[in-house]
Write an enzyme that holds these catalytic residues in place. Structure first.
Site, short mmCIF file in Angstrom:
data_model
loop_
_atom_site.label_atom_id
_atom_site.label_comp_id
_atom_site.label_asym_id
_atom_site.label_seq_id
_atom_site.Cartn_x
_atom_site.Cartn_y
_atom_site.Cartn_z
N LYS A 138 0.84 -1.21 0.00
CA LYS A 138 0.00 0.00 0.00
C LYS A 138 0.87 1.25 0.00
O LYS A 138 0.61 2.19 -0.76
CB LYS A 138 -0.89 -0.09 1.25
CG LYS A 138 -1.68 1.11 1.62
CD LYS A 138 -2.78 0.72 2.60
CE LYS A 138 -2.45 0.95 4.06
NZ LYS A 138 -2.41 2.34 4.49
N ARG A 149 -7.66 13.10 13.00
CA ARG A 149 -6.22 12.83 12.99
C ARG A 149 -5.43 14.13 12.77
O ARG A 149 -5.82 14.99 11.99
CB ARG A 149 -5.90 11.77 11.92
CG ARG A 149 -6.58 10.45 12.31
CD ARG A 149 -6.26 9.33 11.39
NE ARG A 149 -4.86 8.99 11.44
CZ ARG A 149 -4.28 8.14 10.60
NH1 ARG A 149 -5.01 7.57 9.65
NH2 ARG A 149 -3.01 7.87 10.69
N SER A 188 7.86 10.43 11.23
CA SER A 188 6.70 10.08 10.42
C SER A 188 7.07 10.08 8.94
O SER A 188 7.50 11.09 8.40
CB SER A 188 5.57 11.09 10.67
OG SER A 188 4.64 11.05 9.60
N GLN A 223 4.99 9.82 6.58
CA GLN A 223 4.02 10.63 5.83
C GLN A 223 4.45 12.08 5.81
O GLN A 223 4.40 12.75 4.77
CB GLN A 223 2.63 10.50 6.46
CG GLN A 223 2.04 9.11 6.30
CD GLN A 223 0.70 8.95 7.01
OE1 GLN A 223 0.27 9.81 7.76
NE2 GLN A 223 0.05 7.82 6.79
N ASP A 264 3.19 0.08 12.14
CA ASP A 264 1.97 -0.61 11.73
C ASP A 264 1.90 -2.06 12.25
O ASP A 264 0.86 -2.70 12.17
CB ASP A 264 1.84 -0.61 10.20
CG ASP A 264 1.56 0.81 9.69
OD1 ASP A 264 1.07 1.64 10.47
OD2 ASP A 264 1.85 1.09 8.51
N ARG A 275 -5.01 2.94 18.95
CA ARG A 275 -4.72 1.49 18.90
C ARG A 275 -4.21 0.94 20.23
O ARG A 275 -4.23 -0.28 20.43
CB ARG A 275 -3.72 1.18 17.78
CG ARG A 275 -4.34 1.28 16.41
CD ARG A 275 -3.40 0.86 15.30
NE ARG A 275 -4.08 1.01 14.02
CZ ARG A 275 -3.48 1.27 12.88
NH1 ARG A 275 -2.15 1.40 12.84
NH2 ARG A 275 -4.17 1.39 11.76
C1 S3P Z 1 2.76 5.46 6.29
C2 S3P Z 1 3.40 5.93 7.40
C3 S3P Z 1 2.98 5.62 8.77
C4 S3P Z 1 2.07 4.41 8.79
C5 S3P Z 1 0.99 4.47 7.77
C6 S3P Z 1 1.59 4.56 6.38
C7 S3P Z 1 3.24 5.85 4.96
O1 S3P Z 1 2.28 6.73 9.30
O2 S3P Z 1 1.50 4.25 10.07
O3 S3P Z 1 0.18 3.32 7.83
O4 S3P Z 1 2.86 5.22 3.96
O5 S3P Z 1 4.04 6.80 4.90
P1 S3P Z 1 3.05 7.93 10.05
O6 S3P Z 1 3.84 8.66 9.04
O7 S3P Z 1 1.96 8.77 10.65
O8 S3P Z 1 3.90 7.26 11.09
#
Ligand code: S3P
Length: 444
Positions: A22, A122, A174, A176, A323, A354
């Protein structure tokens, strides 16, 4: 609402091939969209979250066709995105929303990112802050929910502009947020540096490099030099199976005596496989064979059951396991002795809290878990689990983790609200039934 009934399994055996990763698919779609030429991403993720990224990009004028093999993206070039005529709906996908913020920060138009109910809770300040420093204007439409700890929540209005490169130390590790800043950095007038407190998944960096973007890694910092011309398309991106999805089956096979499971063609990027190291430390018998070291390493994981023992998962390890922490809590329940999870605070701002959802479910099944205010969680393992009716709290990883716990528990466990698994792994229960037997798993 769908519920899953899971009966204790004797053992499991078999071979699995999981849907495409994903996290990689989100990035592959976003970056192919702004490259030149056509990119075929195959296989394409079956996750609902990735479908949201496709819809957002379609809303920005990017032609995308889902074929039987995968996703075909006709890139519009770095400056080719069009102002959306309607709000862009990210559904419940935090990755879609945060990464899109980065992409939209550098555009010459305003867009609104909307979402579903859980994503509305969030935190978004973590992306708004750095992107505003780069010159974008981002307004959170929702009010601050907690006056003691001001936060910004979606929907978001993003007015892009020509950006300035910054050097930014992430306050929370993070991937993301890192990715959002790097995507914005493509539209900046000078290099952008992100400093990570702890390393997180590096799919964005890998793909940017594959597209010819100049990225320099120095210790914990990543510097992106904005491209001076086009991003040449790469034609074809082959995506491995999702290791975070694999984790549920790996823990099931490691914990159920007599089991042996092979997971083929799965992503083995070292920023995603820390859960295998933790399980090995706990005594799990896991073999990993890397078949391809290409842009994203991939190969086979073979796991056989063996007695597990408790361990300590240090706070510094948590971002690389983010995750997989819920399913590792299940492993900790069956392991002999104590397992300590340190620095699990970020789990509280996922699709649900969680820490709460897992403690509630596993305690109802007879496990002994305790969360401390210092952000750690202690599990006293080795107590037999028994059946209970437990809630997914609308969270896919809680639903899948508690279903695996159901395989290990006496009697028939009911997990309520399991339709949420579609967010990442819609065929989770079919895959589970294929290795434990169809009489063990029933969804209705
Ligand atoms: C992800 C980063 C993680 C993860 C999420 C997917 C990504 O989140 O928990 O399921 O694809 O960059 P965070 O960046 O908030 O840690």
């Amino acid at each position: 609402m769908d519920d899953a009934s899971i009966t204790r399994a004797a053992s499991l055996t078999g071979t699995l091939q999981l849907p495409a990763d994903k996290a990689i698919c989100h990035r592959a779609a976003l970056l192919s969209a702004i490259s030149d030429g056509t990119t075929r991403i195959a296989p394409w993720s079956t996750a609902e979250d990735c479908r949201r990224t496709v819809e957002v990009l379609r809303g920005l004028g990017v032609p995308m066709i889902e074929t039987r093999e995968g996703l075909e993206v006709t890139g519009v070039g770095v400056s080719g995105l069009r102002a959306p005529t309607e709000p862009l709906d990210c559904g419940e996908s935090g990755t879609t929303m945060r990464l899109s913020c980065g992409l939209l920060a550098g555009q010459s138009f305003t867009s609104r990112l909307t979402c579903g109910e859980s994503l509305r809770h969030r935190p978004m300040r973590r992306v708004i802050e750095p992107l505003s420093r780069m010159g974008a204007r981002i307004e959170a439409i929702s009010p601050v929910m907690n006056e003691m700890e001001p936060e910004d929540y979606p929907p978001l209005d993003i007015t892009g502009s020509r950006l300035t490169g910054i050097a930014y130390t992430l306050p929370v590790a993070s991937a993301q947020v890192k990715s959002a800043i790097l995507l914005a950095g493509l539209y900046a007038d000078r290099p952008t540096t992100v400093i990570e407190p702890l390393s997180t998944r590096d799919h964005t960096e890998r793909l940017l490099q594959k597209l010819g973007v100049h990225i320099i890694h120095e210790g914990t910092s990543i510097t992106l030099h904005p491209p001076t011309g086009k991003l040449p398309g790469v034609g074809h991106l082959t995506v491995p199976g999702d290791p975070s999805s694999a984790a549920f089956f790996v823990v099931a096979a490691a914990s159920l005596p007599g089991s042996r499971l092979v997971i083929c063609d799965v992503g083995l990027n070292p920023t995603r496989t820390a859960f295998l190291e933790v399980l090995r430390r706990m005594g799990a018998a896991i073999e990993v064979e890397v078949h391809d070291q290409a842009w994203e390493p991939r190969g086979t994981i073979t796991v056989s059951a063996s007695p597990l023992r408790g361990t300590t998962i240090a706070a510094g390890e948590a971002p690389a396991l983010i995750d997989e922490l819920p399913i590792l809590m299940v492993a900790a329940c069956v392991a002999e002795g104590q397992t300590r999870f340190e620095g699990v605070g970020e789990l509280r701002v996922k699709e649900t809290d969680r820490v709460h959802s897992m403690i509630t479910g596993l305690k109802a099944m007879g496990a002994n878990l305790l969360a401390s205010p210092d952000g750690s969680l202690v599990v006293q393992g080795g107590r037999p689990l028994h059946h209970a009716t437990v809630e997914s709290f609308g969270d896919h990883r809680t639903a899948m983790s508690l279903s695996v716990a159901g395989l290990l528990a006496e009697g028939q466990t009911r997990v309520r609200g399991v339709e949420c698994v579609a967010k990442s792994l819609g065929n989770f229960f079919e895959l589970l039934a294929s290795i434990v037997g169809s009489s063990i798993v029933n969804v209705s």
